[in-house]
Write a protein that holds these residues in place. Structure first.
Motif, mmCIF file in Angstrom:
data_model
loop_
_atom_site.group_PDB
_atom_site.id
_atom_site.type_symbol
_atom_site.label_atom_id
_atom_site.label_comp_id
_atom_site.label_asym_id
_atom_site.label_seq_id
_atom_site.Cartn_x
_atom_site.Cartn_y
_atom_site.Cartn_z
ATOM 1 N N ALA A 1 -2.295 3.304 -0.743
ATOM 2 C CA ALA A 1 -3.389 3.180 -0.136
ATOM 3 C C ALA A 1 -3.312 3.577 1.554
ATOM 4 O O ALA A 1 -2.838 2.542 2.022
ATOM 5 C CB ALA A 1 -4.432 1.881 -0.123
ATOM 6 N N CYS B 1 0.840 -1.216 -0.167
ATOM 7 C CA CYS B 1 0.025 0.086 0.013
ATOM 8 C C CYS B 1 0.750 1.371 0.073
ATOM 9 O O CYS B 1 0.422 2.523 -0.368
ATOM 10 C CB CYS B 1 -1.073 0.045 1.221
ATOM 11 N N HIS C 1 -5.839 1.320 5.244
ATOM 12 C CA HIS C 1 -6.399 -0.066 4.305
ATOM 13 C C HIS C 1 -6.437 -0.995 5.701
ATOM 14 O O HIS C 1 -5.836 -0.700 6.850
ATOM 15 C CB HIS C 1 -5.268 -0.594 3.412
ATOM 16 N N SER D 1 -9.267 -0.761 1.168
ATOM 17 C CA SER D 1 -8.392 0.159 1.268
ATOM 18 C C SER D 1 -9.309 1.537 0.838
ATOM 19 O O SER D 1 -10.327 1.489 0.169
ATOM 20 C CB SER D 1 -7.103 0.101 0.188
#
Length: 131
Positions: free
Chosen positions: A64, A19, A67, A89
């Protein structure tokens, strides 16, 4: 710590790095004979080299900052373990909110637990925005 705790910790660390645009934790966890499915591919990927090629295209493109791994469950079967969870996310490169189902099959190896099969799919909520 249990096997389940170990595998969930490995996966959470890899997801945190993913992420942030870094797929290397997942590559490090993948066995040479890994197989991979996701909803953006028509066919299965076979082998770590193919997965590294895909992840190379995505490196630095997925972000993201928020998340969550939801309801992880690990089922241990001898030297294999199946991890299933939902993943959500927010504010990432795919939109406001993305909801996934994930299955990871891990195999115990001399160097530790390694992923031999990954399968990602959208949940029923899929790409529902703004939640």
């Amino acid at each position: 710590m249990t096997i389940a705790d170990d595998i969930i910790a490995l996966e959470k660390d890899a997801l945190d790095r993913w992420c942030a645009g870094d797929p290397d934790a997942f590559l490090d966890l993948s066995a040479d004979d890994v197989t991979y499915f996701d909803p953006f591919r028509e066919t299965r990927l076979d082998g770590k080299a193919a997965l590294a090629s895909l992840y190379g295209e995505l490196r630095g493109k997925i972000f993201a900052p928020r998340h969550e791994m939801i309801e992880p469950k690990v089922q241990v079967i001898g030297d294999a373990a199946v991890l299933t969870f939902r993943f959500v996310s927010w504010n990432g490169s795919e939109g406001d909110r993305v909801a996934w189902n994930c299955t990871e099959v891990y195999r115990r190896a001399p160097e530790g637990w390694r992923i031999v099969q990954t399968h990602w799919s959208f949940t029923g909520a899929g790409l529902a925005g703004g939640q």
